[in-house]
Design an enzyme around this catalytic site. Structure first.
Site, PDB file in Angstrom:
ATOM      1  CB  SER A   1      -0.894   0.024   1.241  1.00  0.00           C
ATOM      2  OG  SER A   1      -0.137   0.356   2.399  1.00  0.00           O
ATOM      3  CG  ASP A   2       1.451   5.837  -1.433  1.00  0.00           C
ATOM      4  OD1 ASP A   2       2.339   6.007  -0.561  1.00  0.00           O
ATOM      5  OD2 ASP A   2       1.360   6.570  -2.430  1.00  0.00           O
ATOM      6  CD1 TRP A   3       4.424   5.211   5.166  1.00  0.00           C
ATOM      7  CD2 TRP A   3       4.418   4.079   3.231  1.00  0.00           C
ATOM      8  NE1 TRP A   3       5.473   4.304   5.200  1.00  0.00           N
ATOM      9  CE2 TRP A   3       5.487   3.599   4.022  1.00  0.00           C
ATOM     10  CE3 TRP A   3       4.211   3.509   1.987  1.00  0.00           C
ATOM     11  CZ2 TRP A   3       6.349   2.587   3.608  1.00  0.00           C
ATOM     12  CZ3 TRP A   3       5.068   2.501   1.551  1.00  0.00           C
ATOM     13  CH2 TRP A   3       6.112   2.050   2.361  1.00  0.00           C
TER      14      TRP A   3
END
Length: 737
Positions: free
Chosen positions: A268-270
């Site tokens: 995931s992106d943060w």
């Protein structure tokens, strides 16, 4: 003891004594035996893990690490931001610097510059060098390269991307990925998918046709997976078809892991994970940064409350969610371990070496684009002028910092002014700012502390009697410029630069302009200036590369990786109004469909200020007539286009020979032409060569969204040999049988 770590023996005795769930007693630790097939090692390790250990592996334990299984000798995974340089060390659970004194890295040029080289060979060297730095710093995953398409010149993050054309991206990406991964470091290509703006990126729901998705926005990712064999991919913040991209069933399960058979890890992106059930079932493998905004804020030590942590564990225990999808995630993570930190043959890496700085400089020199050069203004040989006046904040601003997650703490960064002083001598170079922008900011507006009138008066006074003026301006990495988390608000140069340039031309017309940016800008003064260069965020060797190109030590060979429109409204996405860009804050529609960049300018007959693929040189190239190796081809054939090319000038240089294809009578509408081949050719003065470019017939296909298939039609095609998307030198017709 090749087959066993000593603590593996202890581990086995503990497992046998405790009889832990999922940890059947076994006497051969296959997962630690690197002579065994990888998939057998993965299954062996998986069989020894408890349910709790599996859950722990799929989410963060700090800002940039995930836990391994210490009991089994499986190490944690260490990640770092990229893709232009290995990021500084941060505190375990904050965005603050850890205060290390040995984490200052080489800053490599931004992705726009790499794309502007049009040179896959140097992309490989770039990947190798940054991979060596990541390996030396004991990083297992480099969060890059970034592949999103340059849809509009407003996107604040375009400087991290490789331009507007999916074919160019697809040819540059695999080499970068392979270079990184030769070091036992996973390249994590990002942001998958349709993250083409920063405005409302955290929630905007993108509506795009299947045809545009497959023809424009997915090819770079597909090439990174199928040709580069990328080991990791990062989901994006936005939505697609009403579902978050990070755990989007269609993007992850159907396309990525289905059609492309991706066997790596989806990260995931943060802060881009939003739902336990979707994350569990829709292909997300590692959850990072939940309870952060991906920027500067976070909830402290919330890792067990992540969507794929305790909530996921409870749903497996009560039978709401199946164990099979968790096991698939863990298999992928174990595969990542075996490819990176558990590979005992991985190299040691190296850090801030002369060789790395050479790569950074060469990429920078090859990426700078000469856009205008009346009366051979450039190059400026050493000794020609006694007073060279340099004006512009970007001549002294260190641009490796700022811009968001891609900023780099540098070991060194040579500014353009420092490079020019080194090249021409301190007694020949005179500098003043001319304008001032204020401090670098990430997500917050800043005001300039400078008096604009005073800066302008000083610049005009200094320029008045100069032999030559070099204006070095453009954008920077402040918020609402080339910066993550916000898009640009206007197309003109900020901080009064357009007015400053106009006033400078009134006192001295002998002025060359160097624009540093990751985006196209308006140029209302273009007809009044004799020379113009498009430069980029060039990293550690900015000054050396800039001075080498200006002085003629290096011959510019960069070509634009995107079109520069005259006005924002001339851009396809922006021409349709706010529903197309930036949307209504909830939803947006890609109304230009497949007509992105030069496809739009060509098909709608709206000339760009500077076209895609354009760039000048200090030498002159002559093209002969293009030919194909035969007249008719089947769908499994490869077309070979040949064209004679000669360097008619007096200096060595490089030309980018480009091949565009047009179909005569397609069943579905197609752009006037599309890039289907290119080759960067280096020639000495007087040298000639027959340039041969192969084009697989399958690359002439369009995507039929009704049939969900790539289609090559029986039809006549014209292949255009060109120096840019508008500069066609000759054409050849062929027939597809």
């Amino acid at each position: 003891m090749k087959k066993l770590f000593l603590y593996g023996l202890f581990t086995l005795s503990v497992l046998q004594a405790n009889g832990q769930q999922g940890a059947a007693p076994k006497f051969g630790l296959t997962y630690l035996d690197d002579s065994q097939p990888m998939e057998e090692r993965i299954e062996d390790a998986l069989s020894r893990m408890t349910l709790e250990e599996k859950i722990a592996m799929i989410h963060a334990q700090s800002n940039f690490t995930t836990p391994g299984v210490p009991r089994l000798g499986i190490p944690e995974i260490m990640m770092t931001d990229g893709p232009h340089g290995v990021n500084k060390e941060l505190e375990w659970n904050s965005w603050n610097s850890a205060g290390w004194t040995n984490d200052a890295a080489t800053a490599f040029p931004a992705m726009t510059c790499l794309a502007a080289t049009w040179n896959p060979e140097i992309s490989l060297r770039y990947g190798q060098a940054i991979g060596e730095e990541a390996r030396y710093r004991k990083k297992d995953v480099l969060l890059g390269p970034a592949l999103n398409i340059y849809r509009t010149p407003a996107n604040g993050r375009n400087f991290e991307y490789m331009g507007e054309d999916p074919y160019l991206v697809s040819k540059m990406v695999p080499a970068y990925v392979k270079g990184v991964q030769q070091n036992g470091v996973a390249a994590c290509i990002k942001h998958y998918a349709l993250n083409n703006q920063e405005t409302w990126r955290g929630h905007i729901d993108v509506e795009v046709s299947d045809r545009a998705l497959y023809e424009i926005y997915l090819p770079g990712f597909k090439a990174g997976i199928l040709e580069g064999n990328a080991w990791a991919i990062m989901g994006s913040y936005n939505k697609y078809r009403g579902q978050w991209c990070t755990h989007n069933k269609r993007l992850n399960n159907e396309i990525l892991k289905g059609e492309w058979q991706f066997n790596g890890v989806v990260i995931s992106d943060w802060g881009s994970t939003h739902n336990t059930d979707e994350a569990a079932l829709n292909g997300l493998d590692i959850e990072m940064g939940t309870w952060t905004d991906g920027l500067t804020t976070s909830e402290k030590f919330a890792f067990n409350r992540y969507y794929m942590a305790d909530p996921y564990l409870r749903k497996i225990q009560d039978g709401t969610l199946p164990l099979s999808t968790l096991d698939d995630k863990v298999r992928r993570i174990l595969r990542l371990n075996l490819r990176t930190n558990m590979d005992r043959n991985k190299p040691y890496g190296s850090f801030t070496t002369p060789e790395h700085y050479d790569v950074a400089r060469e990429v920078a020199e090859e990426g700078i684009v000469l856009l205008k050069n009346d009366k051979n203004f450039f190059p400026i040989p050493v000794g020609r002028y006694h007073k060279i006046v340099v004006i512009g904040e970007n001549a002294t601003r260190r641009l490796s910092t700022g811009g968001g997650s891609s900023n780099v703490k540098v070991s060194k960064e040579i500014t353009p002014l420092e490079g020019l002083i080194e090249k021409y001598g301190a007694d020949k170079i005179f500098y003043t700012m001319g304008y001032g922008s204020g401090p670098t900011s990430y997500g917050f507006a800043t005001e300039s502390p400078y008096n604009a009138d005073s800066l302008k008066r000083e610049a005009l006074a200094l320029a008045k009697d100069a032999d030559v003026v070099l204006y070095i301006g453009g954008l920077n990495k402040n918020f609402n410029q080339d910066c993550e988390s916000g898009d640009r608000l206007s197309y003109g140069l900020p901080f009064g630069q357009d007015e400053l340039i106009e006033d400078l031309l009134k006192v001295n017309k002998n002025m060359g302009i160097i624009i540093i940016s990751g985006n196209g800008v308006a140029m209302p003064w273009l007809n009044k200036v004799p020379a113009l260069m498009q430069s980029w965020y060039l990293g550690s060797e900015t000054g050396t590369a800039t001075a080498n190109v200006i002085s003629g030590k290096a011959n510019p060979s960069g070509r634009l990786p995107f079109s520069i429109p005259k006005r924002w409204e001339d851009n396809g996405a922006m021409s349709f109004g706010t529903m197309s860009y930036p949307g209504d804050s909830i939803r947006q529609v890609y109304m230009e469909d497949i007509l992105v960049g030069y496809r739009w300018h060509d098909t709608r007959k709206i000339p760009a200020l500077f076209p895609f693929g354009y760039g000048l040189s200090y030498t002159t190239f002559a093209y002969g007539k293009a030919s194909a190796d035969r007249a008719a081809y089947g769908e499994n054939d490869v077309i070979m286009v040949s064209v004679p090319l000669s360097n008619k000038g007096t200096v060595s240089g490089a030309e980018v020979v480009q091949i565009y294809a047009s179909q005569h009578k397609p069943s579905l509408p197609r752009p006037v032409k599309e890039l289907k081949g290119f080759q960067k050719v280096f020639l000495e003065p007087g040298e000639s060569r027959i340039v041969e470019i192969d084009i697989p017939v399958k690359d002439l296909a369009y995507f039929d969204d009704a049939a969900h298939a790539w289609v090559v039609e029986k039809d006549k095609f014209t292949l255009h040999c060109a120096a840019s998307s508008t500069d066609i030198k000759s054409s050849v017709s062929i027939q597809i049988k």
